[in-house]
Design an enzyme around this catalytic site. Structure first.
Site, PDB file in Angstrom:
ATOM      1  CG  ASP A  74      40.749 -22.974 -18.976  1.00  0.00           C
ATOM      2  OD1 ASP A  74      41.944 -23.207 -18.742  1.00  0.00           O
ATOM      3  OD2 ASP A  74      39.846 -23.779 -18.741  1.00  0.00           O
ATOM      4  CD  GLU A 114      39.562 -27.462 -23.149  1.00  0.00           C
ATOM      5  OE1 GLU A 114      38.696 -28.130 -22.554  1.00  0.00           O
ATOM      6  OE2 GLU A 114      40.704 -27.277 -22.704  1.00  0.00           O
ATOM      7  CG  ASP A 166      44.305 -28.390 -22.549  1.00  0.00           C
ATOM      8  OD1 ASP A 166      43.740 -27.458 -21.951  1.00  0.00           O
ATOM      9  OD2 ASP A 166      43.989 -29.582 -22.391  1.00  0.00           O
ATOM     10  CB  ILE A 202      44.434 -24.635 -17.197  1.00  0.00           C
ATOM     11  CG1 ILE A 202      44.953 -23.204 -17.128  1.00  0.00           C
ATOM     12  CG2 ILE A 202      44.700 -25.351 -15.868  1.00  0.00           C
ATOM     13  CD1 ILE A 202      44.296 -22.367 -16.020  1.00  0.00           C
ATOM     14  CG  ASP A 203      45.183 -31.476 -19.699  1.00  0.00           C
ATOM     15  OD1 ASP A 203      44.146 -31.558 -20.385  1.00  0.00           O
ATOM     16  OD2 ASP A 203      45.756 -32.457 -19.208  1.00  0.00           O
ATOM     17  CB  THR A 250      40.089 -26.930 -15.912  1.00  0.00           C
ATOM     18  OG1 THR A 250      40.669 -26.816 -17.210  1.00  0.00           O
ATOM     19  CG2 THR A 250      39.763 -25.556 -15.388  1.00  0.00           C
ATOM     20  CG  ASP A 285      42.847 -33.188 -23.940  1.00  0.00           C
ATOM     21  OD1 ASP A 285      42.978 -32.365 -23.025  1.00  0.00           O
ATOM     22  OD2 ASP A 285      41.747 -33.531 -24.399  1.00  0.00           O
TER      23      ASP A 285
END
Length: 377
Positions: free
Chosen positions: A54, A79, A153, A155-156, A158, A298
């Site tokens: 991430d 994030e 973001d 890796i939304d 995760t 997000d």
């Protein structure tokens, strides 16, 4: 801004490549899916590597955009913190170094003794992305990067990315979970107004190549600036009876209020970004979230694309309060430059009070009318 839009897409493609690499190359895959059993080191390493993926993707995007557009430096937010705690208790600042060798050495300080994994990641970080998208190259717009800021973001969804389920059967085109819901989200917003202006959604795990069995991705983009509305997508037609997508954690009162509106056609999926994408693609007509469990990173990118297509993302609690007070005007949309007063950490950027994402205004009005009777909203 045309150059910035291309840069956002290029950054999302590099991020998607890194996300696929972590699942497709054995030295990285073994770290990613290490079983949660055995020594404390095994359990910690699984968590650490997930976090490292991430953080690394986020820092790659920040580096590449900041290098090409110096006016954006200091205005690219994500994030994750880029400070990473190693198993030995040392703090490493994850960043893109001057050369692949230097980046590999920095990553090895976290991944030791996994040298091959560090070198694979470093090569991906320094890989040049070449886009061959004539439509994207033809976009000409007139806002300067100094007027914008960016939310990432990396890796939304995760947890779905780590679990890596590939056999999830979609219902009406909506995957309830699995790798399909793991997305890269990059959105730019107006620094002054907070309104989303540019959005890129990348699906790293859109489909498998039938010959190589390797994952292939795709991306979508949208522009909503002044009177300009442009997108890589077309506006899907509205359904007479709307389909609404929800989180499985959504409460019974909200579900009960929406079921009659949808003729029982509520759908459920993982990942806020993926549910927003379902609305963008016309797989659902609205996404309702009644809790403040999502954040600016997000929603910013999908919101920009929804605006480009004529829709939006409305602040739910505020919209319902305005309706109860007799205000029939357009409901307030989410903005991305305004931290929550008195909150700390990630909660400063929570979408408090939930939201409704929509494409067609009649569906938004129908959803707000149905939710207006729910106590506590």
């Amino acid at each position: 801004m045309a150059g910035l839009l291309q840069a956002l897409v290029g950054a999302s493609e590099k991020a998607a490549h890194i996300a696929r690499l972590c699942r497709g190359e054995q030295p990285l895959f073994q770290l990613l899916v290490a079983e949660k059993k055995g020594t404390d080191r095994n359990r910690r390493f699984l968590r650490d590597f997930k976090t490292l993926a991430d953080v690394l993707i986020q820092e790659v995007i920040k580096h590449d955009l900041g290098k090409e557009f110096p006016d954006l430096r200091g205005h690219i937010h994500g994030e994750e913190s880029n400070e990473f705690q190693t198993g030995q208790g040392d703090t490493v600042t994850v960043q893109v170094c001057a050369s692949p060798g230097d980046t590999a050495a920095l990553l090895l300080s976290v991944l030791e003794p996994e040298r091959e994994a560090a070198e694979l990641l470093a090569a991906a970080v320094h890989r040049e992305v070449v886009l061959s998208d004539a439509e994207l190259a033809g976009v000409e717009l007139g806002v300067h990067p100094r007027d914008l800021a960016v939310w990432i973001d990396p890796i939304d969804s995760t947890n779905e990315y780590i679990a890596g389920r590939e056999d999830v059967t979609p219902l009406d085109g909506i995957a309830p979970g699995g790798l399909r819901s793991a997305l890269v989200l990059i959105g730019a917003y107006d620094r002054r107004t907070g309104s989303p202006v540019l959005g890129v959604i990348n699906e790293p795990f859109f489909q498998r190549d039938p010959q190589s069995r390797r994952w292939q991705g795709r991306y979508h983009w949208g522009v909503a600036y002044g009177a300009t509305r442009l997108s890589s997508l077309s506006v899907p037609p509205p359904r007479p009876t709307p389909c609404v997508v929800l989180s499985r954690a959504e409460g019974a009162a909200v579900r009960g209020a929406l079921e009659p509106l949808c003729g029982g056609r509520l759908r459920f999926a993982a990942g806020a970004g993926y549910k927003l994408l379902c609305v963008i693609l016309g797989l659902a007509d609205a996404y309702v979230l009644s809790e403040g469990t999502t954040f600016a990173w997000d929603a910013c990118a999908p919101h920009a694309i929804l605006r480009a297509l004529g829709g939006g993302v409305v602040a739910l609690a505020e919209a319902l309060r305005a309706r109860r007070e007799g205000d029939a005007g357009p409901p307030a949309e989410l903005v991305y430059n305004r931290p929550v007063e008195g909150a700390g950490g990630a909660e400063r950027w929570a979408n408090r009070g939930g939201f409704v994402a929509y494409l067609h205004p009649q569906h938004l009005e129908a959803v707000l009318a149905a939710l207006g009777t729910v106590p506590g909203l």
